[in-house]
Write a protein that holds these residues in place. Structure first.
Motif, PDB file in Angstrom:
ATOM      1  N   THR A 233      -2.297  -5.874   2.220  1.00 36.01           N
ATOM      2  CA  THR A 233      -2.048  -6.703   1.040  1.00 36.01           C
ATOM      3  C   THR A 233      -0.771  -6.231   0.335  1.00 36.01           C
ATOM      4  OG1 THR A 233      -4.429  -7.028   0.843  1.00 36.01           O
ATOM      5  CG2 THR A 233      -3.104  -7.626  -1.068  1.00 36.01           C
ATOM      6  N   ALA A 234      -0.610  -4.922   0.242  1.00 36.38           N
ATOM      7  CA  ALA A 234       0.599  -4.381  -0.394  1.00 36.38           C
ATOM      8  C   ALA A 234       1.841  -4.796   0.394  1.00 36.38           C
ATOM      9  CB  ALA A 234       0.510  -2.854  -0.477  1.00 36.38           C
ATOM     10  N   ARG A 235       1.726  -4.758   1.703  1.00 35.63           N
ATOM     11  CA  ARG A 235       2.852  -5.143   2.557  1.00 35.63           C
ATOM     12  C   ARG A 235       3.199  -6.621   2.348  1.00 35.63           C
ATOM     13  NH1 ARG A 235       4.975  -2.618   6.822  1.00 35.63           N
ATOM     14  NH2 ARG A 235       3.411  -1.003   6.500  1.00 35.63           N
ATOM     15  N   LEU A 236       2.160  -7.443   2.271  1.00 36.78           N
ATOM     16  CA  LEU A 236       2.394  -8.873   2.072  1.00 36.78           C
ATOM     17  C   LEU A 236       3.084  -9.128   0.731  1.00 36.78           C
ATOM     18  CD1 LEU A 236       1.898 -11.704   3.327  1.00 36.78           C
ATOM     19  CD2 LEU A 236      -0.185 -11.821   1.939  1.00 36.78           C
ATOM     20  N   MET A 237       2.612  -8.430  -0.309  1.00 33.86           N
ATOM     21  CA  MET A 237       3.228  -8.617  -1.625  1.00 33.86           C
ATOM     22  C   MET A 237       4.693  -8.174  -1.579  1.00 33.86           C
ATOM     23  SD  MET A 237       0.933 -10.009  -3.459  1.00 33.86           S
ATOM     24  CE  MET A 237       0.156 -10.697  -2.005  1.00 33.86           C
ATOM     25  N   ALA A 238       4.971  -7.058  -0.913  1.00 36.73           N
ATOM     26  CA  ALA A 238       6.359  -6.581  -0.818  1.00 36.73           C
ATOM     27  C   ALA A 238       7.210  -7.602  -0.059  1.00 36.73           C
ATOM     28  CB  ALA A 238       6.397  -5.222  -0.126  1.00 36.73           C
ATOM     29  N   ASP A 239       6.630  -8.175   0.995  1.00 35.73           N
ATOM     30  CA  ASP A 239       7.361  -9.195   1.761  1.00 35.73           C
ATOM     31  C   ASP A 239       7.676 -10.405   0.888  1.00 35.73           C
ATOM     32  OD1 ASP A 239       7.380  -7.800   4.166  1.00 35.73           O
ATOM     33  OD2 ASP A 239       5.585  -8.770   4.959  1.00 35.73           O
ATOM     34  N   TRP A 240       6.675 -10.867   0.161  1.00 37.21           N
ATOM     35  CA  TRP A 240       6.891 -12.051  -0.693  1.00 37.21           C
ATOM     36  C   TRP A 240       7.963 -11.764  -1.741  1.00 37.21           C
ATOM     37  CZ3 TRP A 240       1.309 -13.941  -2.414  1.00 37.21           C
ATOM     38  CH2 TRP A 240       0.641 -14.482  -1.308  1.00 37.21           C
ATOM     39  N   GLN A 241       7.830 -10.617  -2.401  1.00 37.90           N
ATOM     40  CA  GLN A 241       8.762 -10.326  -3.497  1.00 37.90           C
ATOM     41  C   GLN A 241      10.188 -10.210  -2.966  1.00 37.90           C
ATOM     42  OE1 GLN A 241       6.145 -11.246  -5.489  1.00 37.90           O
ATOM     43  NE2 GLN A 241       7.325 -10.194  -7.054  1.00 37.90           N
ATOM     44  N   ALA A 242      10.322  -9.568  -1.820  1.00 36.11           N
ATOM     45  CA  ALA A 242      11.674  -9.315  -1.312  1.00 36.11           C
ATOM     46  C   ALA A 242      12.372 -10.613  -0.895  1.00 36.11           C
ATOM     47  CB  ALA A 242      11.623  -8.344  -0.140  1.00 36.11           C
ATOM     48  N   VAL A 243      11.587 -11.586  -0.466  1.00 38.48           N
ATOM     49  CA  VAL A 243      12.217 -12.822  -0.006  1.00 38.48           C
ATOM     50  C   VAL A 243      12.220 -13.886  -1.116  1.00 38.48           C
ATOM     51  CG1 VAL A 243      10.206 -14.002   0.981  1.00 38.48           C
ATOM     52  CG2 VAL A 243      12.397 -14.157   2.137  1.00 38.48           C
ATOM     53  N   GLY A 244      11.533 -13.581  -2.230  1.00 41.23           N
ATOM     54  CA  GLY A 244      11.519 -14.514  -3.357  1.00 41.23           C
ATOM     55  C   GLY A 244      10.516 -15.642  -3.196  1.00 41.23           C
ATOM     56  N   ALA A 289       2.883 -16.320 -11.643  1.00 45.72           N
ATOM     57  CA  ALA A 289       4.349 -16.255 -11.671  1.00 45.72           C
ATOM     58  C   ALA A 289       4.840 -15.219 -10.655  1.00 45.72           C
ATOM     59  CB  ALA A 289       4.820 -15.865 -13.068  1.00 45.72           C
ATOM     60  N   TYR A 290       6.092 -15.362 -10.265  1.00 41.42           N
ATOM     61  CA  TYR A 290       6.697 -14.455  -9.276  1.00 41.42           C
ATOM     62  C   TYR A 290       6.441 -12.988  -9.606  1.00 41.42           C
ATOM     63  CZ  TYR A 290      10.387 -11.783  -6.958  1.00 41.42           C
ATOM     64  OH  TYR A 290      11.075 -10.846  -6.236  1.00 41.42           O
ATOM     65  N   ASP A 291       6.782 -12.579 -10.815  1.00 40.54           N
ATOM     66  CA  ASP A 291       6.711 -11.138 -11.098  1.00 40.54           C
ATOM     67  C   ASP A 291       5.286 -10.635 -11.323  1.00 40.54           C
ATOM     68  OD1 ASP A 291       6.356 -12.364 -13.533  1.00 40.54           O
ATOM     69  OD2 ASP A 291       7.947 -11.252 -14.575  1.00 40.54           O
ATOM     70  N   ARG A 292       4.321 -11.535 -11.345  1.00 38.19           N
ATOM     71  CA  ARG A 292       2.941 -11.088 -11.511  1.00 38.19           C
ATOM     72  C   ARG A 292       2.209 -10.970 -10.179  1.00 38.19           C
ATOM     73  NH1 ARG A 292       0.229 -13.733 -16.733  1.00 38.19           N
ATOM     74  NH2 ARG A 292      -1.065 -11.899 -16.454  1.00 38.19           N
ATOM     75  N   GLN A 293       2.848 -11.372  -9.113  1.00 33.79           N
ATOM     76  CA  GLN A 293       2.133 -11.422  -7.826  1.00 33.79           C
ATOM     77  C   GLN A 293       1.594 -10.062  -7.367  1.00 33.79           C
ATOM     78  OE1 GLN A 293       3.502 -15.239  -5.432  1.00 33.79           O
ATOM     79  NE2 GLN A 293       5.122 -13.756  -5.455  1.00 33.79           N
ATOM     80  N   PRO A 294       2.408  -8.999  -7.411  1.00 31.72           N
ATOM     81  CA  PRO A 294       1.851  -7.716  -6.949  1.00 31.72           C
ATOM     82  C   PRO A 294       0.647  -7.290  -7.792  1.00 31.72           C
ATOM     83  CG  PRO A 294       4.240  -7.609  -7.094  1.00 31.72           C
ATOM     84  CD  PRO A 294       3.839  -8.895  -7.749  1.00 31.72           C
ATOM     85  N   GLY A 295       0.728  -7.499  -9.094  1.00 34.07           N
ATOM     86  CA  GLY A 295      -0.390  -7.154  -9.977  1.00 34.07           C
ATOM     87  C   GLY A 295      -1.627  -7.983  -9.671  1.00 34.07           C
ATOM     88  N   ILE A 296      -1.415  -9.237  -9.341  1.00 30.38           N
ATOM     89  CA  ILE A 296      -2.544 -10.092  -8.978  1.00 30.38           C
ATOM     90  C   ILE A 296      -3.107  -9.671  -7.617  1.00 30.38           C
ATOM     91  CG2 ILE A 296      -3.181 -12.451  -8.319  1.00 30.38           C
ATOM     92  CD1 ILE A 296      -2.947 -12.264 -11.302  1.00 30.38           C
ATOM     93  N   GLY A 297      -2.242  -9.260  -6.719  1.00 33.78           N
ATOM     94  CA  GLY A 297      -2.719  -8.745  -5.434  1.00 33.78           C
ATOM     95  C   GLY A 297      -3.681  -7.586  -5.672  1.00 33.78           C
ATOM     96  N   LEU A 298      -3.294  -6.703  -6.587  1.00 37.19           N
ATOM     97  CA  LEU A 298      -4.146  -5.558  -6.928  1.00 37.19           C
ATOM     98  C   LEU A 298      -5.446  -6.026  -7.584  1.00 37.19           C
ATOM     99  CD1 LEU A 298      -4.703  -2.546  -7.374  1.00 37.19           C
ATOM    100  CD2 LEU A 298      -3.239  -2.632  -9.403  1.00 37.19           C
ATOM    101  N   VAL A 327       1.947   2.394  -2.473  1.00 30.50           N
ATOM    102  CA  VAL A 327       2.317   1.800  -1.179  1.00 30.50           C
ATOM    103  C   VAL A 327       3.200   0.580  -1.423  1.00 30.50           C
ATOM    104  CG1 VAL A 327       1.463   0.590   0.877  1.00 30.50           C
ATOM    105  CG2 VAL A 327       0.280   2.633   0.056  1.00 30.50           C
ATOM    106  N   TYR A 328       2.768  -0.266  -2.358  1.00 27.63           N
ATOM    107  CA  TYR A 328       3.567  -1.454  -2.658  1.00 27.63           C
ATOM    108  C   TYR A 328       4.976  -1.054  -3.111  1.00 27.63           C
ATOM    109  CZ  TYR A 328       5.826  -5.094  -5.223  1.00 27.63           C
ATOM    110  OH  TYR A 328       6.786  -5.953  -5.666  1.00 27.63           O
ATOM    111  N   GLU A 329       5.038  -0.119  -4.041  1.00 25.65           N
ATOM    112  CA  GLU A 329       6.354   0.218  -4.603  1.00 25.65           C
ATOM    113  C   GLU A 329       7.295   0.752  -3.543  1.00 25.65           C
ATOM    114  OE1 GLU A 329       5.551   2.542  -8.105  1.00 25.65           O
ATOM    115  OE2 GLU A 329       5.257   0.706  -9.294  1.00 25.65           O
ATOM    116  N   GLU A 330       6.758   1.578  -2.670  1.00 25.93           N
ATOM    117  CA  GLU A 330       7.611   2.128  -1.629  1.00 25.93           C
ATOM    118  C   GLU A 330       8.081   1.034  -0.661  1.00 25.93           C
ATOM    119  OE1 GLU A 330       6.488   5.742   0.121  1.00 25.93           O
ATOM    120  OE2 GLU A 330       8.192   5.599   1.522  1.00 25.93           O
ATOM    121  N   LEU A 331       7.146   0.163  -0.276  1.00 28.45           N
ATOM    122  CA  LEU A 331       7.526  -0.894   0.673  1.00 28.45           C
ATOM    123  C   LEU A 331       8.529  -1.861   0.054  1.00 28.45           C
ATOM    124  CD1 LEU A 331       4.030  -1.709   2.223  1.00 28.45           C
ATOM    125  CD2 LEU A 331       5.962  -0.609   3.377  1.00 28.45           C
TER     126      LEU A 331
END
Ligand code: AMP
Ligand code: MG
Length: 488
Positions: A233-244, A289-298, A327-331
């Motif tokens: 899940t962390a990897r997916l969130m990092a992928d989404w955020q990085a590609v917008g 919203a975009y910037d809330r996605q990782p938090g929602i993933g958690l 994990v998310y932050e590093e990825l």
């Protein structure tokens, strides 16, 4: 390779779990179905010769007018948290699992027919999907796959002239969605909520056996499994955020247990960079919203730990889920370093990324175009060119210098860096207006060629496609703010 669609035979491992996990139901056919889109890449995954699409039966099978060999169709049972509220009454309301196909490499794939008619979970809805939303899901699955992001994909879209009522009258379509599994966080929530502990254990064992076989024999397999779900899940969130990418409806029933992007509704790829970007018109609070996605993933993972509490004590699962943030932050930082063409990891990198994103937000720059063009930056040339690398505006003066000095520290070589960056920063994404063009042609002119053109383009989004160069630029004025609702 299967050259005759009549020879495709499905297995039914999910069906074997028994009716506590689903409702057996056959698709309700649509009239005079025709093929709208066909994906030869997914056909090959399924060990199907793409020529099967030319058989007249093909569209019949994938609209439920005929039953594939071995198919024991069913609607999967699940519940979920929608916009933060628990809803016990969901489940596959209009998607039907036809069964599982075996790829040439032995991989098993769910074939899920979306828009196949009402099921026991349909509530007041009609069980249908419209052509518009089926095209959006079809194209985005391929776009994500092309970008290397885990996702469900689709074999085909079938259509019919049957009317379907949404805000206006549209026409019906069905999508054959393909994934290694359609089990969601909500699948476990349903069993927990009903206090079916033995079933909860069986579903967890089923998922581990099929998708995490290396954990099968482990004594603490549930904990190890949860750890992997957290990581995926962390990897997916990092992928989404990085590609917008903004999913738009991150309800727990749309969270894949395999960490796949699942259920494409009011999604979007960000164009003008705006951290608070919301794509779903039905989300006025901006929960997704975009910037809330990782938090929602958690948050969604925390909901999952509640559902799994009969298998993993809460204290232990809380510790495991606490691993999400680091994990998310590093990825995420790794991906952003790659986008900047940085090979080495240095402490100052997070600040460099944050400063850049701040400027991009202030200037509302196109996220994809900015990063793609950044690969033309030259360490020795002193100022940005008008065309960008890096932008001549005063907002960038300081950042440009910091970027240059950071590149110098690792002796970055311009052409090498460029070749690596151009494999990370796509030239093409699925812009909302592109999907809109494909939809308009399909709906208004029965012309499906644009769907196929975009599918091919988005399959290789890092390559230059000179004949499609317009789509690498900013959207036309009409295509900038396309309203998307949950209606599909
Ligand atoms: P979604 O927002 O697409 O993830 O859908 C949430 C829930 O509503 C799922 O249980 C869907 O199966 C159900 N649903 C959405 N649209 C329909 C429809 N037209 N007919 C039946 N069920 C639907
Ligand atoms: Mg859903």
């Amino acid at each position: 390779m299967i050259t005759d669609i009549n020879a495709l035979t499905l297995a039914n491992s999910y069906h074997s779990l028994g009716p506590d996990f689903y409702d057996p139901v056959a698709p309700t056919p649509i009239s005079s179905p025709y093929l709208v889109a066909f994906n030869p890449d997914v056909a090959k995954l399924l060990n199907l010769d793409p020529a099967v699409a030319e058989q007249p039966e093909f569209a019949e099978y994938f609209t439920g007018n005929r039953t594939l060999n071995g198919s024991q169709p069913l609607a999967m049972r699940y519940t979920g948290h929608q916009f933060g509220q628990y809803n016990p009454d969901i489940g596959d309301g209009r998607a039907i699992l036809l069964g599982e196909a075996r790829g040439a490499d032995g991989q098993i794939w769910d074939l899920h027919l979306k828009g196949a008619g009402r099921t026991a979970y349909a509530r007041v809805f009609d069980g249908r999907a419209v052509l518009r939303s089926s095209i959006r899901e079809y194209l985005c699955g391929e776009a994500m796959h092309g970008l290397g992001i885990p996702t469900t994909r689709s074999l085909c879209i079938t259509g019919s002239d049957d009317p379907v009522r949404r805000e206006t009258i549209e026409t019906a379509a069905m999508l054959v969605r393909v994934a290694q599994s359609h089990v969601r966080f909500g699948s476990f929530e349903a069993l927990f909520d009903a206090e079916e502990t033995e079933n909860l254990r069986r579903l967890a064992d089923y998922v581990i056996d099929r998708h995490f076989p290396h954990l099968k024999e482990a004594e603490d397999r549930y904990k190890q499994w949860l750890r992997e779900v957290v990581e995926r899940t962390a990897r997916l969130m990092a992928d989404w955020q990085a590609v917008g990418f903004v999913h738009g409806v991150m309800n727990t029933d749309n969270m894949s247990i395999l960490g796949l992007t699942l259920d494409y509704g009011p999604y979007g790829f960000m164009e003008e960079f705006n951290p608070g970007m919301v794509f779903n018109h039905s989300d006025p609070m901006g929960r997704y919203a975009y910037d809330r996605q990782p938090g929602i993933g958690l948050w969604n993972l925390q909901v999952l730990t509640v559902a799994l509490s009969p298998l993993i004590p809460r204290q232990e699962s809380a510790d495991i889920v606490a691993g999400f943030v680091p994990v998310y932050e590093e990825l995420y930082l790794d991906r952003m370093r790659q986008k900047l063409g940085l090979r080495e990891k240095r402490d100052e990198d997070a600040a460099l990324v944050q400063q850049l994103l701040g400027i991009m937000a202030e200037l509302r720059l196109d996220y994809t175009i900015f990063f793609r063009n950044l690969s033309d930056f030259q360490v020795k040339s002193q100022s940005g060119s008008a065309a960008h690398p890096v932008d001549t505006r005063p907002e960038f003066t300081e950042w440009r210098a910091a970027y240059r000095s950071r590149l110098k520290k690792e002796n970055s070589v311009d052409p090498f860096r460029k070749s690596v960056m151009d494999r990370v920063n796509p030239r093409y994404i699925l812009r909302s207006y592109m999907a809109q063009i494909a939809i308009q042609k399909a709906v208004e002119e029965r012309d499906y060629t644009e769907i196929e053109r975009f599918r091919q383009l988005l399959a290789t989004p890092f390559d230059e496609h000179p004949e499609m160069a317009d789509y690498a630029g900013e959207p036309p004025e009409w295509g900038r703010h396309i309203d998307l609702s949950c209606s599909s």
